[in-house]
Design a protein around this motif. Structure first.
Motif, short mmCIF file in Angstrom:
data_model
loop_
_atom_site.label_atom_id
_atom_site.label_comp_id
_atom_site.label_asym_id
_atom_site.label_seq_id
_atom_site.Cartn_x
_atom_site.Cartn_y
_atom_site.Cartn_z
N GLY A 143 2.15 -0.57 1.81
CA GLY A 143 1.90 -1.18 3.11
C GLY A 143 0.48 -0.92 3.61
O GLY A 143 -0.16 0.08 3.27
N ARG A 144 0.01 -1.82 4.46
CA ARG A 144 -1.35 -1.72 4.98
C ARG A 144 -1.56 -0.46 5.81
O ARG A 144 -2.65 0.11 5.84
CB ARG A 144 -1.66 -2.97 5.83
CG ARG A 144 -3.08 -3.02 6.36
CD ARG A 144 -3.33 -4.31 7.14
NE ARG A 144 -3.15 -5.48 6.27
CZ ARG A 144 -3.26 -6.74 6.70
NH1 ARG A 144 -3.51 -6.98 7.98
NH2 ARG A 144 -3.09 -7.75 5.86
N ALA A 145 -0.52 0.00 6.48
CA ALA A 145 -0.66 1.17 7.35
C ALA A 145 -0.93 2.45 6.58
O ALA A 145 -1.44 3.41 7.15
CB ALA A 145 0.59 1.32 8.21
N THR A 146 -0.57 2.49 5.29
CA THR A 146 -0.73 3.73 4.52
C THR A 146 -1.78 3.60 3.43
O THR A 146 -1.83 4.42 2.51
CB THR A 146 0.61 4.14 3.88
OG1 THR A 146 1.05 3.11 2.99
CG2 THR A 146 1.66 4.39 4.95
N ARG A 147 -2.63 2.60 3.51
CA ARG A 147 -3.70 2.43 2.54
C ARG A 147 -5.03 2.35 3.27
O ARG A 147 -5.08 2.15 4.48
CB ARG A 147 -3.48 1.19 1.66
CG ARG A 147 -3.45 -0.10 2.42
CD ARG A 147 -2.84 -1.23 1.61
NE ARG A 147 -3.60 -1.52 0.42
CZ ARG A 147 -3.14 -2.24 -0.60
NH1 ARG A 147 -1.89 -2.70 -0.56
NH2 ARG A 147 -3.88 -2.49 -1.65
N GLY A 148 -6.11 2.52 2.54
CA GLY A 148 -7.43 2.48 3.15
C GLY A 148 -8.50 2.19 2.10
O GLY A 148 -8.20 1.92 0.94
N TRP A 149 -9.77 2.26 2.53
CA TRP A 149 -10.89 1.94 1.65
C TRP A 149 -11.77 3.17 1.49
O TRP A 149 -12.25 3.74 2.47
CB TRP A 149 -11.71 0.80 2.23
CG TRP A 149 -13.00 0.53 1.52
CD1 TRP A 149 -14.26 0.85 1.94
CD2 TRP A 149 -13.17 -0.11 0.26
NE1 TRP A 149 -15.20 0.48 1.04
CE2 TRP A 149 -14.56 -0.14 -0.03
CE3 TRP A 149 -12.28 -0.65 -0.69
CZ2 TRP A 149 -15.08 -0.70 -1.19
CZ3 TRP A 149 -12.80 -1.22 -1.85
CH2 TRP A 149 -14.18 -1.24 -2.08
N ALA A 156 -9.75 0.61 -2.98
CA ALA A 156 -8.84 0.27 -1.89
C ALA A 156 -7.45 0.75 -2.28
O ALA A 156 -6.86 0.26 -3.24
CB ALA A 156 -8.83 -1.23 -1.64
N ARG A 158 -4.89 4.50 -1.94
CA ARG A 158 -4.55 5.81 -1.41
C ARG A 158 -5.34 6.89 -2.14
O ARG A 158 -5.94 6.65 -3.19
CB ARG A 158 -3.05 6.08 -1.55
CG ARG A 158 -2.17 5.30 -0.56
CD ARG A 158 -0.72 5.63 -0.79
NE ARG A 158 0.17 4.94 0.15
CZ ARG A 158 1.43 4.65 -0.12
NH1 ARG A 158 1.96 5.00 -1.28
NH2 ARG A 158 2.18 4.03 0.77
N PRO A 177 -4.14 7.72 3.07
CA PRO A 177 -4.97 6.53 2.82
C PRO A 177 -6.30 6.94 2.19
O PRO A 177 -6.82 8.03 2.44
CB PRO A 177 -5.17 5.95 4.22
CG PRO A 177 -4.00 6.44 5.01
CD PRO A 177 -3.70 7.80 4.48
N ARG A 265 6.12 2.58 -1.87
CA ARG A 265 6.06 2.16 -0.47
C ARG A 265 5.82 3.36 0.45
O ARG A 265 5.13 3.27 1.45
CB ARG A 265 7.35 1.45 -0.08
CG ARG A 265 7.58 0.15 -0.82
CD ARG A 265 8.82 -0.56 -0.31
NE ARG A 265 9.08 -1.76 -1.09
CZ ARG A 265 8.52 -2.95 -0.86
NH1 ARG A 265 7.68 -3.07 0.15
NH2 ARG A 265 8.81 -3.99 -1.61
#
Length: 290
Positions: A143-149, A156, A158, A177, A265
């Motif tokens: 999900g977008r809420a638990t990933r980042g750059w 991109a 975790r 993230p 997830r």
């Protein structure tokens, strides 16, 4: 019982009397050996019915369930793609999730790591460790809420932060993230390390990404010394003191295809995948000393 597998009617786990006999034989490289299973079987949590909390007895052999988890970790397949000689994938996943909710993977990891340390003439609980992080790309299931750059690594997804002892065995893991800075995640990671190693952990080596207020915070809050190992200014490759230990552990983790990318997830399930990969490595090291 043949090494690496189980046969019909054989006592496959300590709860063998409560479920149907398994008819699966060893056939995959990820299958657990008898000596490994002898170490892990007593450490798995008891079912709720055995502890007097109701519920039904487990229908499938625990050894086959662990074989299935190792198969997913080692080969990186989807849960739904488990071979037909394993129990239904829903059963395996539910057992994996239930064991993780009960903290079983951390207890298994701690137990086999302590036994390896004792076998090699060390104190069971480590007093020194090495810390580092690794950014991994995330699949569409994350999900977008638990990933980042991660701007530095251009990834991109975790980031997994780990602490290993001086014998390169995992002590603690934290998944965030990829945008999370190492020095920020280190506070939660070091708290987990303290909870695992108790008050004996006194020294942690780290790279330059952990410089700053973290060092004073760790000394005052956790009574833990964080020592920065700087990279030497030389125009050629050189092995960095202490830091090569954690780099090798990260390579071992990435050698399991489920950990090459993050498909989970929930961040805690990726932490579990990392722990199960190191349980597999550490239990083999315990039962097959070089």
């Amino acid at each position: 019982m043949p090494a690496g597998g189980s046969t019909a009617g054989a006592p496959c786990c300590r709860l063998a009397a409560s479920h149907r006999p398994t008819r699966r034989t060893a056939r995959y490289p990820s299958d657990i050996a008898d000596a490994q299973w002898a170490e892990l079987d007593p450490l798995l949590p008891d079912p709720a019915c055995l502890a007097g909390r109701g519920g039904r007895w487990e229908k499938h052999c625990r050894r086959v369930i662990v074989d299935a988890i190792f198969y997913v970790v080692d080969n990186g397949i989807k849960w739904r793609a488990l071979p037909a000689d394993f129990p239904p994938w829903q059963t395996v996943y539910k057992r994996f999730a239930a064991w993780e909710k009960a903290g079983a993977s951390q207890r298994l990891l701690d137990a086999v790591r302590d036994r390896v340390r004792l076998a090699e003439g060390r104190v069971a609980v480590p007093s020194a460790a090495v810390m580092d992080s690794q950014s991994v790309r995330a699949a569409a299931t994350v999900g977008r809420a638990t990933r980042g750059w991660d701007g530095g690594k251009k990834v991109a997804g975790r980031k997994r932060h780990i602490v290993v002892d001086t014998l390169d065995m995992l002590v603690a893991v934290l998944v965030t993230p990829a945008s999370t800075q190492d020095r920020v995640a280190a506070r939660s990671l070091l708290r987990r390390t303290r909870d695992t190693a108790g008050g004996r952990m006194a020294l942690v080596w780290a790279d330059g990404g952990y410089t700053g207020p973290l060092i004073d915070w760790a000394r005052k809050t956790l009574r833990l010394t964080v020592e920065i190992v700087q990279r030497p200014q030389v125009p050629y490759f050189t092995v960095l003191p202490r830091r090569w230990v954690v780099e090798r552990s990260l390579a071992w983790i990435t050698g399991h295809r489920r950990c090459v990318r993050d498909y989970e997830r929930l961040p805690r399930h990726h932490e579990a995948m990392v722990r199960w990969s190191m349980i597999r490595i550490t239990s083999r090291r315990l039962t097959q000393p070089q």
